[in-house]
Design an enzyme around this catalytic site. Structure first.
Site, PDB file in Angstrom:
ATOM      1  CG  HIS A 236      -1.770  -1.166   1.401  1.00 15.62           C
ATOM      2  ND1 HIS A 236      -2.894  -1.389   0.659  1.00 15.62           N
ATOM      3  CD2 HIS A 236      -1.668  -2.231   2.255  1.00 15.62           C
ATOM      4  CE1 HIS A 236      -3.473  -2.519   1.043  1.00 15.62           C
ATOM      5  NE2 HIS A 236      -2.739  -3.053   2.006  1.00 15.62           N
TER       6      HIS A 236
HETATM    7  C1  BDR Z   1      -2.490   0.975   5.581  1.00 16.58           C
HETATM    8  O1  BDR Z   1      -2.657   0.545   6.925  1.00 16.58           O
HETATM    9  C2  BDR Z   1      -1.432   0.125   7.463  1.00 16.58           C
HETATM   10  O2  BDR Z   1      -1.583  -1.114   8.085  1.00 16.58           O
HETATM   11  C3  BDR Z   1      -0.439   0.096   6.330  1.00 16.58           C
HETATM   12  O3  BDR Z   1       0.835   0.475   6.785  1.00 16.58           O
HETATM   13  C4  BDR Z   1      -1.004   1.075   5.341  1.00 16.58           C
HETATM   14  O4  BDR Z   1      -0.567   2.388   5.611  1.00 16.58           O
HETATM   15  C5  BDR Z   1      -3.228   0.021   4.660  1.00 16.58           C
HETATM   16  O5  BDR Z   1      -4.590   0.029   4.951  1.00 16.58           O
END
Ligand code: BDR
Ligand code: CA
Length: 309
Positions: A236
């Site tokens: 992500h």
């Molecule tokens: C986001 O949530 C976190 O767990 C990850 O680092 C990312 O920023 C994804 O939903």
């Protein structure tokens, strides 16, 4: 060359975003990093940032940001990132200096001291950024863009409707999306297409010092992703940095994004006004597509660079 500040909660995918940013000094001038309570407590994510930056022999100033969201109690994500927030690799006892300034003051000083505008890369709950914009509105004139990972137009991950970063601090997210600043939103719409495959993860093993670290990070992250139905791993947060390096590998549409801040089933949902009329206020570029292969190549290129340093 873009001046950037990274606000993050490392976090496996945060770590990868930092790694790729550090591997592109000719394109990104990384002025500093701040942490934010999110994937784990502020103490743990700051410790992770120190370990990572120490391992990478980085020279980027680091400051710890807010422990808690603006109005809510903190939710963390050990199910995805483990008890430390960045489980997997073992780091030996490297130390890394931490600024005495609070994260928000640090961001303010770095922005005001910079020549030209600064791009903020936000990879966790948006608490630090919302406080910065609220307490120091004069920074707005010096912020070029906010490139953030958060939200999702048609689905969530932490809940059915909400993505984790936005769910944790929806009030902060609403402040940021409605700040009037240009925003690039790497939400789940695109980040779940930005996957690295199991075979690509395995191929990193033993390749070099930093590749090996990434192999260990992604092995844990891939395993934890299985419980959410992922075979390959969406990276992500790396999307928010990758967009700055290679905007041409993404496609998106402009919209005006709002966040549901009620304590309801829809808490943290991001919704957009995508209507085409030119008179509409549409400050956010909502990314929707990415060329996955080129995205992964950006990571591999960064690792080749850092392994050779
Ligand atoms: C986001 O949530 C976190 O767990 C990850 O680092 C990312 O920023 C994804 O939903
Ligand atoms: Ca994150």
């Amino acid at each position: 060359m873009k001046n950037i500040l990274i606000d993050c909660d490392p976090g496996h995918d945060d770590a990868l975003a930092i790694i790729v940013a550090l591997a592109n000094p000719q394109k990104l001038n990384l002025l500093g990093i701040t942490t934010i309570g999110g994937n784990q407590t502020i103490t743990k994510v700051t410790e992770n940032a120190k370990k990572l930056l120490g391992f990478l022999k980085a020279k980027v100033p680091l400051a710890a940001g807010q422990s808690n969201p603006l109005k809510r109690s903190l939710k963390t994500a050990p199910e995805a990132h483990g008890d430390t927030g960045m489980d997997g690799p073992f780091f030996d006892g490297t130390t890394y200096p931490l600024s005495d300034l609070s994260g928000v003051d640090f961001l303010y000083e770095k922005i005001m001291a910079s020549e030209g505008t600064v791009t903020i890369v936000a990879l966790g709950p948006l608490t630090n950024i919302a406080l910065l914009l609220t307490n120091h509105p004069e920074v707005k004139g010096k912020i070029g863009t906010i490139s953030l990972m958060g939200g999702g137009i048609d689905h969530g991950n932490y809940t059915e409707l909400a993505e984790f970063n936005i769910y944790v601090d929806p009030e902060a997210a609403e402040i940021v999306f409605q700040s009037g600043l240009p925003i690039v939103m790497a939400g789940l719409d695109v980040t779940e297409k930005a996957e690295i495959t199991v075979a690509e993860i395995k191929a990193l093993q033993g390749k070099g010092r930093v590749s090996q670290l990434v192999y260990e990070l992604l092995s844990f992250y891939n395993e934890s992703g299985r419980q959410f139905g992922f075979i390959d791993s969406p990276i992500h947060d790396l999307c928010a940095v990758a967009y700055l390096l290679a905007p041409e590998i993404f496609k998106g549409t402009y919209a005006n994004i709002h966040v549901i801040t009620d304590e309801s089933l829809a808490r943290g949902l991001t919704y957009g006004d995508f209507r085409k009329s030119a008179s509409k206020f549409k400050p956010t570029l909502v990314l929707q597509e990415v060329d996955r292969q080129k995205f992964v190549e950006l990571l591999l290129e960064a690792l080749r660079y850092l392994d050779a340093v």
